[in-house]
Design a protein around this motif. Structure first.
Motif, PDB file in Angstrom:
ATOM      1  N   GLU A  33       8.361   7.096  -0.556  1.00 58.95           N
ATOM      2  CA  GLU A  33       8.159   8.599  -0.055  1.00 58.95           C
ATOM      3  C   GLU A  33       7.128   8.701   1.074  1.00 58.95           C
ATOM      4  O   GLU A  33       7.070   9.585   1.767  1.00 58.95           O
ATOM      5  CB  GLU A  33       7.878   9.368  -1.411  1.00 58.95           C
ATOM      6  CG  GLU A  33       8.815   9.318  -2.281  1.00 58.95           C
ATOM      7  CD  GLU A  33       8.762   8.118  -3.253  1.00 58.95           C
ATOM      8  OE1 GLU A  33      10.105   7.964  -3.663  1.00 58.95           O
ATOM      9  OE2 GLU A  33       7.851   7.331  -3.216  1.00 58.95           O
ATOM     10  N   GLY A  34       5.965   7.871   1.081  1.00 57.42           N
ATOM     11  CA  GLY A  34       4.858   7.981   1.900  1.00 57.42           C
ATOM     12  C   GLY A  34       5.107   7.254   3.397  1.00 57.42           C
ATOM     13  O   GLY A  34       4.488   7.084   4.291  1.00 57.42           O
ATOM     14  N   LEU A  35       6.348   6.528   3.268  1.00 54.76           N
ATOM     15  CA  LEU A  35       6.769   5.668   4.850  1.00 54.76           C
ATOM     16  C   LEU A  35       6.755   6.582   5.887  1.00 54.76           C
ATOM     17  O   LEU A  35       6.197   6.031   6.895  1.00 54.76           O
ATOM     18  CB  LEU A  35       7.845   5.002   4.316  1.00 54.76           C
ATOM     19  CG  LEU A  35       8.350   4.162   5.702  1.00 54.76           C
ATOM     20  CD1 LEU A  35       7.214   3.024   5.924  1.00 54.76           C
ATOM     21  CD2 LEU A  35       9.769   3.455   5.235  1.00 54.76           C
ATOM     22  N   PRO A  36       7.248   7.836   6.033  1.00 56.13           N
ATOM     23  CA  PRO A  36       7.390   8.515   7.071  1.00 56.13           C
ATOM     24  C   PRO A  36       5.972   8.912   7.839  1.00 56.13           C
ATOM     25  O   PRO A  36       5.700   8.691   9.000  1.00 56.13           O
ATOM     26  CB  PRO A  36       8.012   9.773   6.682  1.00 56.13           C
ATOM     27  CG  PRO A  36       8.936   9.420   5.773  1.00 56.13           C
ATOM     28  CD  PRO A  36       8.160   8.436   4.815  1.00 56.13           C
TER      29      PRO A  36
ATOM     30  N   GLN B  95      -8.165 -19.909   7.432  1.00 60.13           N
ATOM     31  CA  GLN B  95      -8.430 -18.460   7.371  1.00 60.13           C
ATOM     32  C   GLN B  95      -7.814 -17.529   8.525  1.00 60.13           C
ATOM     33  O   GLN B  95      -7.043 -18.423   9.219  1.00 60.13           O
ATOM     34  CB  GLN B  95      -9.982 -18.506   7.848  1.00 60.13           C
ATOM     35  CG  GLN B  95     -11.242 -19.106   6.759  1.00 60.13           C
ATOM     36  CD  GLN B  95     -12.517 -19.361   7.459  1.00 60.13           C
ATOM     37  OE1 GLN B  95     -12.630 -20.109   8.222  1.00 60.13           O
ATOM     38  NE2 GLN B  95     -13.435 -18.180   6.944  1.00 60.13           N
ATOM     39  N   ASP B  96      -7.895 -16.335   8.308  1.00 66.52           N
ATOM     40  CA  ASP B  96      -6.931 -15.358   9.055  1.00 66.52           C
ATOM     41  C   ASP B  96      -5.721 -15.777   9.476  1.00 66.52           C
ATOM     42  O   ASP B  96      -5.192 -15.974  10.553  1.00 66.52           O
ATOM     43  CB  ASP B  96      -7.715 -15.382  10.505  1.00 66.52           C
ATOM     44  CG  ASP B  96      -9.134 -14.980  10.501  1.00 66.52           C
ATOM     45  OD1 ASP B  96      -9.707 -14.276   9.582  1.00 66.52           O
ATOM     46  OD2 ASP B  96     -10.094 -15.301  11.268  1.00 66.52           O
ATOM     47  N   ALA B  97      -5.067 -16.096   8.217  1.00 70.48           N
ATOM     48  CA  ALA B  97      -3.638 -16.406   8.247  1.00 70.48           C
ATOM     49  C   ALA B  97      -2.570 -15.547   8.319  1.00 70.48           C
ATOM     50  O   ALA B  97      -1.480 -15.885   8.491  1.00 70.48           O
ATOM     51  CB  ALA B  97      -3.330 -17.482   6.945  1.00 70.48           C
ATOM     52  N   ALA B  98      -3.257 -14.147   8.000  1.00 73.36           N
ATOM     53  CA  ALA B  98      -2.459 -13.054   8.033  1.00 73.36           C
ATOM     54  C   ALA B  98      -2.793 -11.837   8.297  1.00 73.36           C
ATOM     55  O   ALA B  98      -4.252 -11.825   7.870  1.00 73.36           O
ATOM     56  CB  ALA B  98      -1.579 -12.935   6.622  1.00 73.36           C
ATOM     57  N   GLN B  99      -2.239 -11.038   8.713  1.00 71.65           N
ATOM     58  CA  GLN B  99      -2.865  -9.596   9.152  1.00 71.65           C
ATOM     59  C   GLN B  99      -2.215  -8.448   8.061  1.00 71.65           C
ATOM     60  O   GLN B  99      -1.061  -8.119   8.360  1.00 71.65           O
ATOM     61  CB  GLN B  99      -2.946  -9.157  10.494  1.00 71.65           C
ATOM     62  CG  GLN B  99      -3.698 -10.174  11.186  1.00 71.65           C
ATOM     63  CD  GLN B  99      -3.615  -9.715  12.800  1.00 71.65           C
ATOM     64  OE1 GLN B  99      -4.622  -8.728  13.063  1.00 71.65           O
ATOM     65  NE2 GLN B  99      -2.783 -10.325  13.355  1.00 71.65           N
ATOM     66  N   VAL B 100      -2.861  -7.877   6.978  1.00 73.12           N
ATOM     67  CA  VAL B 100      -2.245  -6.989   6.482  1.00 73.12           C
ATOM     68  C   VAL B 100      -2.669  -5.300   7.001  1.00 73.12           C
ATOM     69  O   VAL B 100      -3.837  -5.235   7.069  1.00 73.12           O
ATOM     70  CB  VAL B 100      -2.675  -6.931   4.804  1.00 73.12           C
ATOM     71  CG1 VAL B 100      -2.132  -5.771   4.093  1.00 73.12           C
ATOM     72  CG2 VAL B 100      -1.936  -8.236   4.274  1.00 73.12           C
ATOM     73  N   VAL B 101      -1.735  -4.560   7.148  1.00 69.72           N
ATOM     74  CA  VAL B 101      -2.145  -3.043   7.703  1.00 69.72           C
ATOM     75  C   VAL B 101      -2.780  -2.397   6.334  1.00 69.72           C
ATOM     76  O   VAL B 101      -2.177  -2.356   5.457  1.00 69.72           O
ATOM     77  CB  VAL B 101      -0.890  -2.708   8.119  1.00 69.72           C
ATOM     78  CG1 VAL B 101      -1.065  -1.134   8.413  1.00 69.72           C
ATOM     79  CG2 VAL B 101      -0.341  -3.119   9.286  1.00 69.72           C
ATOM     80  N   ARG B 102      -3.700  -1.744   6.656  1.00 72.04           N
ATOM     81  CA  ARG B 102      -4.337  -0.820   5.767  1.00 72.04           C
ATOM     82  C   ARG B 102      -4.698   0.544   6.452  1.00 72.04           C
ATOM     83  O   ARG B 102      -5.206   0.626   7.478  1.00 72.04           O
ATOM     84  CB  ARG B 102      -6.022  -1.286   5.319  1.00 72.04           C
ATOM     85  CG  ARG B 102      -5.576  -2.431   4.339  1.00 72.04           C
ATOM     86  CD  ARG B 102      -5.144  -2.019   2.875  1.00 72.04           C
ATOM     87  NE  ARG B 102      -5.104  -3.285   2.098  1.00 72.04           N
ATOM     88  CZ  ARG B 102      -3.896  -3.559   1.813  1.00 72.04           C
ATOM     89  NH1 ARG B 102      -2.808  -2.738   2.032  1.00 72.04           N
ATOM     90  NH2 ARG B 102      -3.654  -4.678   1.079  1.00 72.04           N
ATOM     91  N   LEU B 103      -3.676   1.726   5.853  1.00 68.97           N
ATOM     92  CA  LEU B 103      -4.056   2.779   6.387  1.00 68.97           C
ATOM     93  C   LEU B 103      -5.081   3.713   5.970  1.00 68.97           C
ATOM     94  O   LEU B 103      -5.550   4.643   6.399  1.00 68.97           O
ATOM     95  CB  LEU B 103      -2.505   3.350   6.125  1.00 68.97           C
ATOM     96  CG  LEU B 103      -1.492   3.146   6.589  1.00 68.97           C
ATOM     97  CD1 LEU B 103      -0.251   3.783   6.123  1.00 68.97           C
ATOM     98  CD2 LEU B 103      -1.360   3.159   8.220  1.00 68.97           C
TER      99      LEU B 103
ATOM    100  N   GLU C 209       0.674  -1.292  -0.087  1.00 68.39           N
ATOM    101  CA  GLU C 209      -0.018   0.134  -0.072  1.00 68.39           C
ATOM    102  C   GLU C 209       0.701   1.293   0.060  1.00 68.39           C
ATOM    103  O   GLU C 209       0.493   2.254  -0.653  1.00 68.39           O
ATOM    104  CB  GLU C 209      -0.789  -0.040   1.193  1.00 68.39           C
ATOM    105  CG  GLU C 209      -1.786   1.366   1.345  1.00 68.39           C
ATOM    106  CD  GLU C 209      -2.828   1.152   2.452  1.00 68.39           C
ATOM    107  OE1 GLU C 209      -3.458   2.064   2.639  1.00 68.39           O
ATOM    108  OE2 GLU C 209      -2.742   0.036   3.256  1.00 68.39           O
ATOM    109  N   VAL C 210       2.097   1.268   0.456  1.00 69.49           N
ATOM    110  CA  VAL C 210       2.531   2.509   0.987  1.00 69.49           C
ATOM    111  C   VAL C 210       3.958   2.588   0.018  1.00 69.49           C
ATOM    112  O   VAL C 210       4.821   1.624  -0.436  1.00 69.49           O
ATOM    113  CB  VAL C 210       3.297   2.546   2.479  1.00 69.49           C
ATOM    114  CG1 VAL C 210       4.115   3.614   2.571  1.00 69.49           C
ATOM    115  CG2 VAL C 210       2.215   2.281   3.300  1.00 69.49           C
TER     116      VAL C 210
END
Length: 322
Positions: A107-110, A262-270, A103-104
């Motif tokens: 440049e958008g990491l900070p 199911q629920d094998a991973a959690q992905v961060v969504r900003l 997603e990031v």
């Protein structure tokens, strides 16, 4: 790590070849002044500065609170597989080309790190296919995108029988068979004519590639169904690819099972809405049937006015010439 929780260790998963030093420096700068360790995997020791602590994979998996994957979707998938026995949030920083998971931007990491610190994010749950077979490497048995059965030498056909929850459904004979998750449905499955599944759907899809006989159309199954493929007694050896990587081979009479974990991973969504918008743009590159006015919806608002004017001019010119 959810909103309000305390982060004590950040884990870094690096693209195997691309230089990602700038993002590592950004992460170290964000961690400065906080009681947060930054860890890397032992085999990346030579690629990280002294402030990053290299540790064995077992320590990495057991201690990190969040993983930051620096690469593309492939790196992201590797991080998700690494943490499958202890799913923690995974944030992807895109050093690739097209990416449906990351997603990031660098440049958008900070700004992203600031939002993580404030707890301003959501977690997107992802399931994966768990594969079991005597012919598959146990270390490669989890597929977040797809499992592909294909001819190992690129010649001949794949011939396998399909069983679902111990009921025989028929057989496949063709170039390949693709078993896909909703996440992976936009990849090989889509190219082979299979349906695009909603990321929120509890389903898997099996799609034959260039079928010659047997089952000739995609089959959509429930998330709790167990599928089993058994190679024909007179068939050739079949190669197994999981998430695009060779994982083993099935010989005559061998079987392979795949179930959804199911629920094998959690992905961060900003920003779930911005990510969905970018995914629509990427899907449009797969030639999904969008009208010109629908394509305009994918353009950022600050550029849309010029695009609308250009579309209007082109439409008027087409009308005059017809």
């Amino acid at each position: 790590m959810r909103s309000g929780s305390r982060m004590t260790a950040i884990g870094l998963v690096l693209h195997p070849t691309k230089p990602v030093d700038r993002s590592i420096d950004t992460i170290l700068e964000g961690a400065r002044g906080h009681p947060v360790r930054v860890l890397a995997r032992e085999h990346d020791r030579h690629r990280v500065p002294a402030q990053v602590q290299p540790v064995p994979d077992s320590t990495f998996v057991g201690e990190v609170d969040i993983v930051i994957a620096l690469g593309g979707d492939g790196t992201m998938l590797g991080a998700m597989r690494l943490m499958i026995e202890r799913p923690v949030p995974v944030l992807g920083v895109n050093y690739g080309d097209l990416g449906f998971l990351v997603e990031v931007t660098p440049e958008g990491l900070p700004a992203a790190l600031e939002r993580l610190t404030r707890g301003e994010f959501t977690l997107e749950q992802h399931g994966c296919l768990e594969v079991n077979s005597a012919g598959v490497d146990p270390a490669s048995r989890f597929g977040f995108n797809d499992v592909v059965l294909r001819q190992g030498d690129g010649k001949g056909t794949v011939s396998v029988d399909l069983t679902v929850d111990d009921l025989r459904y028929g057989y496949y004979r063709g170039d390949a068979v693709v078993i896909s998750t909703p996440t992976g449905s936009t990849a090989y499955n889509y190219a082979a004519g299979g349906p695009v599944l909603s990321p929120s759907s509890d389903a898997i899809v099996i799609t034959p590639v260039a079928p010659m006989s047997g089952i000739s159309r995609p089959v959509v199954l429930g998330v709790r169904d167990e599928v089993r493929f058994t190679t024909a007694n007179d068939g050739m050896p079949i190669a197994v690819d999981i998430d695009g990587t060779s994982a083993g081979e099935l010989v005559q009479g061998q079987w392979l099972t795949a179930v959804m974990r199911q629920d094998a991973a959690q992905v961060v969504r900003l920003s779930a809405s911005e990510h969905a918008q970018r995914s629509r743009v990427r899907l449009s590159l797969l030639d999904l049937p969008l009208r010109p006015d629908q394509l305009l919806e994918l353009i950022p608002p600050d550029l849309r006015r010029n695009a609308e004017a250009a579309l209007s001019r082109n439409t008027r010119a087409a009308d005059r010439s017809s």
